[in-house]
Design an enzyme around this catalytic site. Sequence first.
Site, PDB file in Angstrom:
ATOM      1  CG  ASP A  86     -11.834  -7.692   0.829  1.00 27.40           C
ATOM      2  OD1 ASP A  86     -10.715  -7.208   1.027  1.00 27.40           O
ATOM      3  OD2 ASP A  86     -12.694  -7.754   1.729  1.00 27.40           O
TER       4      ASP A  86
ATOM      5  CG  MET B  80      -7.982  -5.896  10.072  1.00 30.79           C
ATOM      6  SD  MET B  80      -7.046  -7.383   9.639  1.00 30.79           S
ATOM      7  CE  MET B  80      -6.693  -8.059  11.248  1.00 30.79           C
TER       8      MET B  80
ATOM      9  N   GLY C 115     -12.393  -3.890   3.435  1.00 28.80           N
ATOM     10  CA  GLY C 115     -13.456  -4.707   2.872  1.00 28.80           C
ATOM     11  C   GLY C 115     -14.759  -3.918   2.867  1.00 28.80           C
TER      12      GLY C 115
ATOM     13  CD  GLU D 177      -2.520  -1.392   2.614  1.00 28.40           C
ATOM     14  OE1 GLU D 177      -3.704  -1.748   2.648  1.00 28.40           O
ATOM     15  OE2 GLU D 177      -1.837  -1.234   3.646  1.00 28.40           O
TER      16      GLU D 177
END
Length: 252
Positions: free
Chosen positions: A217, A193, A79, A13
């Site tokens: 995702d 997270m 996500g 990233e």
Amino acid sequence: MRPIAIMAAMQEEMVGLTSALSDARTINNGSRQFTTGTVHGQPVVLVLSRIGKVAAATTATALVERFDVSAIVFTGVAGGLASGVNVGDMVVASEFIQHDMDASPLFAPLEIPLYGRAVFPTDAGLTESLRAAAQGLLNNLSQWVDRDTLHALNVQSPKVHSGLVLSGDRFVSTSAESQALQKRLPLALAVEMEGAAVAQVCHDYDVPFAAVRTISDRADDAATTDFSRFIHEVASRYTSALMGAWMASRRG
Ligand code: ADE
């Protein structure tokens, strides 16, 4: 001038951003590698937090204590949870909740004990400037990511969303867990997270915080495959283009 910190959880990233830095200098501190330098003439500190809330919180604390940063921006992938938040979209967080915090019955579920709150808002001004940069990037996405790659990832007319993001020490990778999160927190746009942990540290030190995540995702049964493909094929291009455009917009 105090530097701005740009954090991401994973190398993929961050790579593009590190190569765009001038006068780069590396400093090792507490198992993290901090890279100082300038982007568009402005001082920055880049750092990988590693993955999860504790890793992100210790990294954010070092940024404040050791590097005296004026603000922290977190970038990376997440996500998608809410319907319409699809792979290739971007989510700019207006607020965060730690979805795995539960000290009940001593405290209300989700509430961070002794803070009297579950929700940590991001800085409104920083968040708006990130949203504008994200919209600019998506308007010209084919300049940064080739059409075949976007087609292979099934990215069609990606959008920018702004709202609640959840963080927890879990990679959400089943449709059942994703649906349970959506039922419990229907306003949540995405799950990752680290962000809520950094928001809590920034709250403690009164340092402005903002976060932008690209959806890799849908946090469902296909999440692991989709995440891996996205991370390897496009995440760094999204991040470096976005952060470059955002830093350029701050030159004024
Ligand atoms: N980051 C990217 N995708 C994620 C997911 N499905 N769960 C948690 N963090 C993520």
